[in-house]
Design an enzyme around this catalytic site. Structure first.
Site, PDB file in Angstrom:
ATOM      1  N   GLU A 111       0.844  -1.202   0.000  1.00 57.94           N
ATOM      2  CA  GLU A 111       0.000   0.000   0.000  1.00 57.94           C
ATOM      3  C   GLU A 111       0.877   1.249   0.000  1.00 57.94           C
ATOM      4  O   GLU A 111       2.022   1.212   0.421  1.00 57.94           O
ATOM      5  CB  GLU A 111      -0.847  -0.023   1.275  1.00 57.94           C
ATOM      6  CG  GLU A 111      -2.302   0.244   1.234  1.00 57.94           C
ATOM      7  CD  GLU A 111      -2.936   1.155   0.218  1.00 57.94           C
ATOM      8  OE1 GLU A 111      -2.301   1.641  -0.739  1.00 57.94           O
ATOM      9  OE2 GLU A 111      -4.132   1.402   0.405  1.00 57.94           O
ATOM     10  N   ASP A 112       0.306   2.326  -0.475  1.00 59.40           N
ATOM     11  CA  ASP A 112       1.044   3.588  -0.430  1.00 59.40           C
ATOM     12  C   ASP A 112       0.995   4.185   0.970  1.00 59.40           C
ATOM     13  O   ASP A 112       2.003   4.617   1.518  1.00 59.40           O
ATOM     14  CB  ASP A 112       0.508   4.588  -1.470  1.00 59.40           C
ATOM     15  CG  ASP A 112      -1.009   4.758  -1.438  1.00 59.40           C
ATOM     16  OD1 ASP A 112      -1.699   4.103  -0.623  1.00 59.40           O
ATOM     17  OD2 ASP A 112      -1.521   5.559  -2.250  1.00 59.40           O
ATOM     18  N   PHE A 133      -1.673  15.984   4.652  1.00 61.39           N
ATOM     19  CA  PHE A 133      -2.016  15.366   3.372  1.00 61.39           C
ATOM     20  C   PHE A 133      -0.803  15.384   2.447  1.00 61.39           C
ATOM     21  O   PHE A 133      -0.276  16.444   2.122  1.00 61.39           O
ATOM     22  CB  PHE A 133      -3.208  16.071   2.714  1.00 61.39           C
ATOM     23  CG  PHE A 133      -3.799  15.238   1.620  1.00 61.39           C
ATOM     24  CD1 PHE A 133      -4.663  14.189   1.927  1.00 61.39           C
ATOM     25  CD2 PHE A 133      -3.451  15.452   0.300  1.00 61.39           C
ATOM     26  CE1 PHE A 133      -5.171  13.378   0.919  1.00 61.39           C
ATOM     27  CE2 PHE A 133      -3.964  14.643  -0.710  1.00 61.39           C
ATOM     28  CZ  PHE A 133      -4.825  13.613  -0.402  1.00 61.39           C
ATOM     29  N   ASP A 163      -4.043   5.216   6.474  1.00 61.66           N
ATOM     30  CA  ASP A 163      -4.536   6.450   7.075  1.00 61.66           C
ATOM     31  C   ASP A 163      -5.543   6.045   8.160  1.00 61.66           C
ATOM     32  O   ASP A 163      -5.140   5.664   9.256  1.00 61.66           O
ATOM     33  CB  ASP A 163      -5.144   7.282   5.937  1.00 61.66           C
ATOM     34  CG  ASP A 163      -5.618   8.652   6.352  1.00 61.66           C
ATOM     35  OD1 ASP A 163      -5.003   9.258   7.226  1.00 61.66           O
ATOM     36  OD2 ASP A 163      -6.608   9.130   5.761  1.00 61.66           O
ATOM     37  N   ARG A 215       1.132  12.334  -8.688  1.00 57.77           N
ATOM     38  CA  ARG A 215       1.609  10.964  -8.465  1.00 57.77           C
ATOM     39  C   ARG A 215       3.042  10.793  -8.951  1.00 57.77           C
ATOM     40  O   ARG A 215       3.786   9.958  -8.444  1.00 57.77           O
ATOM     41  CB  ARG A 215       0.728   9.958  -9.218  1.00 57.77           C
ATOM     42  CG  ARG A 215      -0.686   9.834  -8.685  1.00 57.77           C
ATOM     43  CD  ARG A 215      -1.362   8.630  -9.339  1.00 57.77           C
ATOM     44  NE  ARG A 215      -2.804   8.640  -9.169  1.00 57.77           N
ATOM     45  CZ  ARG A 215      -3.456   8.151  -8.113  1.00 57.77           C
ATOM     46  NH1 ARG A 215      -2.784   7.631  -7.112  1.00 57.77           N
ATOM     47  NH2 ARG A 215      -4.774   8.175  -8.062  1.00 57.77           N
TER      48      ARG A 215
HETATM   49  P1  IMP Z   1      -7.686   4.684   4.690  1.00 57.71           P
HETATM   50  O1  IMP Z   1      -8.738   3.696   4.327  1.00 57.71           O
HETATM   51  O2  IMP Z   1      -8.252   5.880   5.398  1.00 57.71           O
HETATM   52  O3  IMP Z   1      -6.528   4.086   5.453  1.00 57.71           O
HETATM   53  O4  IMP Z   1      -7.187   5.313   3.345  1.00 57.71           O
HETATM   54  C1  IMP Z   1      -6.206   4.783   2.605  1.00 57.71           C
HETATM   55  C2  IMP Z   1      -6.157   5.447   1.241  1.00 57.71           C
HETATM   56  O5  IMP Z   1      -6.508   6.837   1.301  1.00 57.71           O
HETATM   57  C3  IMP Z   1      -4.760   5.409   0.716  1.00 57.71           C
HETATM   58  O6  IMP Z   1      -4.504   4.224   0.034  1.00 57.71           O
HETATM   59  C4  IMP Z   1      -4.707   6.635  -0.159  1.00 57.71           C
HETATM   60  O7  IMP Z   1      -5.159   6.308  -1.446  1.00 57.71           O
HETATM   61  C5  IMP Z   1      -5.654   7.613   0.486  1.00 57.71           C
HETATM   62  N1  IMP Z   1      -4.938   8.586   1.335  1.00 57.71           N
HETATM   63  C6  IMP Z   1      -4.905   8.652   2.682  1.00 57.71           C
HETATM   64  N2  IMP Z   1      -4.127   9.656   3.128  1.00 57.71           N
HETATM   65  C7  IMP Z   1      -3.630  10.241   2.013  1.00 57.71           C
HETATM   66  C8  IMP Z   1      -2.705  11.338   1.800  1.00 57.71           C
HETATM   67  O8  IMP Z   1      -2.178  11.981   2.715  1.00 57.71           O
HETATM   68  N3  IMP Z   1      -2.435  11.619   0.502  1.00 57.71           N
HETATM   69  C9  IMP Z   1      -2.966  10.946  -0.548  1.00 57.71           C
HETATM   70  N4  IMP Z   1      -3.809   9.908  -0.398  1.00 57.71           N
HETATM   71  C10 IMP Z   1      -4.139   9.564   0.876  1.00 57.71           C
HETATM   72 MG    MG Z   2      -4.082   3.737  -1.870  1.00 59.09          MG
END
Ligand code: IMP
Ligand code: MG
Length: 174
Positions: A97-98, A150, A101, A163
């Protein structure tokens, strides 16, 4: 609204950390084949760089889930946009995963993939924002823990842009 990007992690820092993760994963999975699962699109840059540093046999697959629209807030809804091409049965899976969050996307995906009978399943993320967690997700390999800001670059987008930045930056809205 005007925005700018401030560097948080340089290209050199990111590359060095991915090298370390690659060495660690290669040691941990010595003698095995590892199946990397990329969560599109954000993780694609990270997964390619990581895969190049693994010295063990590697297979790869790609899936796409969305929990974010074009804003910077989580909707809490995970939608499978593209599922994997290959079964996970008996494979040593690492979900790549990138960023983790809230953790909602990953807790959903790990449960779904775990039900497909892998030999093992672990999570590797380039970035982690632990302060933002709302679900319990165990991260096995983390590139960097970052503050609640962010970020973009190295695959991460803001409204599909940035990206391609070779570093990680914070978006500032002026
Ligand atoms: P989660 O389900 O809230 O953990 O969200 C995960 C996804 O939200 C990541 O795979 C990203 O695609 C996106 N995301 C969360 N934080 C950021 C950020 O700071 N920048 C860009 N994308 C984010
Ligand atoms: Mg993602």
């Amino acid at each position: 609204m005007a925005e700018s990007v401030r560097t948080l992690l340089s290209e050199e820092e990111v590359d060095k950390r991915i090298e370390e993760l690659g060495a660690q994963i290669s040691r941990d999975y010595a003698g095995e084949t590892v199946h990397l699962v990329c969560v599109l699109k954000g993780a694609v840059f990270f997964m390619c760089e990581l895969a190049k540093r693994l010295t063990i046999p590697v297979t790869m697959d790609f899936m796409s889930a969305s929990s974010y629209g074009s804003s910077t807030k989580s909707s809490g809804v995970v939608k499978i946009v593209k599922d994997l091409d290959e079964p996970l049965k008996d494979k040593h899976v690492i979900v790549v995963e990138d960023i983790v969050d809230s953790g909602r996307t990953l807790s959903y995906l790990l449960k779904m993939f775990g039900d497909r009978g892998p030999a093992s399943i672990r999570l590797c993320t380039l970035l982690d924002k632990p302060e933002r967690r709302v679900t319990d997700v165990k991260v096995d390999y983390t590139g960097f823990e970052i503050p609640d800001e962010f970020v973009v670059g190295y695959g991460l987008d803001y409204d599909q842009r940035y990206r391609n930045l070779p570093y990680i930056g914070v978006v500032e809205f002026n």
